[in-house]
Motif scaffolding. Structure first.
Motif, PDB file in Angstrom:
ATOM      1  N   ASP A   1       2.568   4.637   0.704  1.00 21.87           N
ATOM      2  CA  ASP A   1       2.405   5.647   1.753  1.00 21.87           C
ATOM      3  C   ASP A   1       1.118   5.487   2.552  1.00 21.87           C
ATOM      4  O   ASP A   1       1.005   6.007   3.658  1.00 21.87           O
ATOM      5  N   ALA A   2       0.126   4.782   2.008  1.00 15.09           N
ATOM      6  CA  ALA A   2      -1.142   4.568   2.708  1.00 15.09           C
ATOM      7  C   ALA A   2      -1.065   3.402   3.695  1.00 15.09           C
ATOM      8  O   ALA A   2      -2.026   3.124   4.404  1.00 15.09           O
ATOM      9  N   SER A   3       0.076   2.745   3.771  1.00 16.22           N
ATOM     10  CA  SER A   3       0.227   1.550   4.597  1.00 16.22           C
ATOM     11  C   SER A   3       0.352   1.882   6.077  1.00 16.22           C
ATOM     12  O   SER A   3       1.216   2.663   6.481  1.00 16.22           O
TER      13      SER A   3
ATOM     14  N   MET B   1       0.781  -1.235   0.000  1.00 13.18           N
ATOM     15  CA  MET B   1       0.000   0.000   0.000  1.00 13.18           C
ATOM     16  C   MET B   1       0.814   1.287   0.000  1.00 13.18           C
ATOM     17  O   MET B   1       0.250   2.372   0.104  1.00 13.18           O
TER      18      MET B   1
END
Length: 189
Positions: A13-15, A11
């Motif tokens: 940076d959304a991780s 994912m």
């Protein structure tokens, strides 16, 4: 002090697991300013999955990579693993790393009394993220239980899980999960 930092979420940076693993490494480098950190991003640079050629040592390039991965693991004083739960387990790329560091005669050996870990005295932090809420020792958790088993099998007895779960159940549960996880990270001593 050597820190091996492994991220496996797809994912970017959304991780959540990446955010947590990065925060753990930041806490550790604050505590140990001279720490050397090696970062493996298994999503952007995946390790080829185990094959018969690799297992039998018939691929020189992959044998060299396998040796490098084992040595990184053995040399690390602290291992930080960012692990998101995918379909009740770990990402296939993280499983590929596990397959490469689980080597008889290097990270474990068999004796007449059963297996003995050889990875030495190290600390492992698992930055675990889960979209739902599973709790500890859930019968459908093949993520944290697998990771704990692998590290214990290779001789690591000090494994700490920092978990953020329920992160896909809405803004409020995610915010609470992140707050709790970051609080746990700040208490790393």
């Amino acid at each position: 002090m050597k820190v091996l930092h492994i991220d496996s979420s797809i994912m970017g940076d959304a991780s959540v697991s990446r955010q947590l693993s990065q925060a753990i490494v930041a806490q550790l480098t604050q505590k140990y300013p001279t720490a050397q950190v090696q970062h493996l991003d298994l999503a952007t640079t995946p390790i080829p999955h185990l094959s018969a050629d690799i297992l039998m040592g018939q691929n020189e390039e992959q044998s060299a990579l396998g040796e490098q991965l084992v040595q990184q693991y053995l040399d690390a004083d602290i291992v930080v693993v960012g692990a998101a739960m995918y379909n009740f387990g770990v990402s296939s790329t993280l499983k590929a790393w596990i397959d490469r560091i689980s080597v008889a005669g290097r990270t474990f050996k068999y004796t007449e009394n059963g297996p003995v870990g050889l990875a030495g005295d190290k600390k492992v932090y698992i930055a675990s993220s889960r979209g739902g809420i599973y709790g500890e020792n859930s019968p459908v958790d093949f993520q944290e239980s697998l990771l704990k088993t692998v590290f214990t099998f290779t001789g690591v007895s000090d494994v700490e899980v920092i978990r953020a779960e329920g992160v896909n159940m809405g803004a409020e549960p995610k915010e609470q999960a992140m707050t709790n996880a970051f609080e746990a990270i700040r208490s790393i001593s």
